[in-house]
Scaffold this active site. Structure first.
Site, mmCIF file in Angstrom:
data_model
loop_
_atom_site.group_PDB
_atom_site.id
_atom_site.type_symbol
_atom_site.label_atom_id
_atom_site.label_comp_id
_atom_site.label_asym_id
_atom_site.label_seq_id
_atom_site.Cartn_x
_atom_site.Cartn_y
_atom_site.Cartn_z
ATOM 1 C CE1 TYR A 85 -3.340 -3.109 0.717
ATOM 2 C CE2 TYR A 85 -3.942 -1.336 0.061
ATOM 3 C CZ TYR A 85 -3.913 -2.721 0.263
ATOM 4 O OH TYR A 85 -5.674 -3.666 -0.252
ATOM 5 N NE ARG B 281 -3.159 0.210 -5.345
ATOM 6 C CZ ARG B 281 -4.188 -0.911 -4.620
ATOM 7 N NH1 ARG B 281 -4.691 -1.412 -4.198
ATOM 8 N NH2 ARG B 281 -5.374 -0.142 -5.436
ATOM 9 C CG ASN C 254 -11.591 3.390 -8.561
ATOM 10 O OD1 ASN C 254 -11.361 2.400 -8.489
ATOM 11 N ND2 ASN C 254 -11.494 4.753 -9.798
ATOM 12 C CG HIS D 71 -13.470 -1.434 -2.243
ATOM 13 N ND1 HIS D 71 -13.569 -1.609 -3.899
ATOM 14 C CD2 HIS D 71 -14.532 -2.044 -1.888
ATOM 15 C CE1 HIS D 71 -14.413 -2.403 -3.634
ATOM 16 N NE2 HIS D 71 -15.668 -1.984 -3.183
ATOM 17 C CB CYS E 119 -8.718 2.686 19.348
ATOM 18 S SG CYS E 119 -7.886 4.198 18.544
ATOM 19 C CB CYS F 114 -5.248 3.633 21.368
ATOM 20 S SG CYS F 114 -4.469 2.890 19.943
ATOM 21 C CB SER G 76 -13.945 -6.342 -14.385
ATOM 22 O OG SER G 76 -14.045 -6.350 -13.094
#
Ligand code: APR
Length: 232
Positions: free
Chosen positions: A53, A56, A89, A106, A117, A136, A174
């Site tokens: 991630y 990305r 997206n 998403h 938390c 936290c 798709s």
């Protein structure tokens, strides 16, 4: 007052340089979903998931909205009726093009979530498993994206919107992941006209009244100008 509900997928960001998932050489051809997009994968190897991630997030930060994102923002600004964008997206290209009220079902790369938390905050460029939660203090940071097996966001609101939609469009998706893949049929049952705008026919094309194939940067601006000229 008419209501246009638009669902977008990775295909609308493809021409901004962000990869799709299931096209030739897509993200799921290079990464195993179970390793990088499930809670089990995160529990097994949080660093691998953060690396995926972080990469990305960096790529998305460099990307710029394209003519399709801009056309949808223009439609929202100019159309007399309600125009709501629901996106699968996790990039912020709709907002960068000027769209408002975008529902990210998403989640988004730009946010971090504390697995301990539940606190959400703006994600740092590089996130790691021991990134402390500002609320936290636990080192339990994860990307604020919805993984397979988790509940997408805003579903009640989206179902309500589909019930009152007069026009539903799916752009660059798709139709292989539910519940988004079922939105066209729900909108149709509620009386909406449904149109699919993708590079090529999808496995749910038959659910739509109309399919227009081609790159989003051509097909979406054409579709929007048709609506604004009064021909839907
Ligand atoms: N213009 C328009 N459509 C395009 C373009 C383009 N330039 N390039 C690709 N497409 C279309 C493809 O034909 C395909 O229908 O975009 C779609 C991309 O499909 P996927 O890669 O499956 O992406 P998406 O439908 O958004 O995936 C849904 O699956 O993995 C999960 O959470 C992830 O949100 C994602 C969800």
């Amino acid at each position: 007052m008419d209501r246009i509900v638009i669902l977008t997928g990775a295909g609308i960001s493809a021409e901004s340089g962000l990869g799709t998932f299931r096209d030739e050489g897509g993200l799921w051809a290079r990464h195993r979903i179970e390793d990088v997009a499930t809670p089990e994968g995160f529990a097994r190897d949080a660093e691998l998931v953060h690396d995926f991630y972080n990469a990305r997030r960096k790529q998305a930060a460099r990307a710029r909205p394209n003519a399709a994102h801009r056309a949808l923002a223009h439609l929202q600004a100019e159309h007399a009726g309600e125009v709501v964008i629901v996106t699968q997206n996790v990039d912020a290209l709709h907002e960068a093009a000027g769209s408002i009220g975008v529902l990210h079902m998403h989640g988004t790369l730009a946010r971090a979530l504390c697995a301990h938390c539940g606190h959400r905050w703006s994600a740092p460029d590089e996130m790691a498993a021991d990134t402390p939660c500002p609320s936290c203090g636990h080192g339990a940071a994860r990307p604020d994206v919805v993984w397979f097996g988790e509940m997408p966001h805003h579903l009640d609101e989206i179902w309500e919107l589909l019930q009152g939609a007069t026009l539903f469009a799916a752009i660059g998706t798709s139709g292989q992941v539910h519940p988004a893949a079922g939105f066209a049929l729900q909108a149709r049952e509620a009386g909406a006209h449904t149109v699919e705008l993708t590079l090529e026919r999808s496995q749910v094309s038959d659910d739509f009244d109309e399919t227009r194939n081609g790159p989003a940067t051509r097909v979406v601006p054409d579709w929007v100008s048709g609506i604004l000229r009064g021909r839907g």
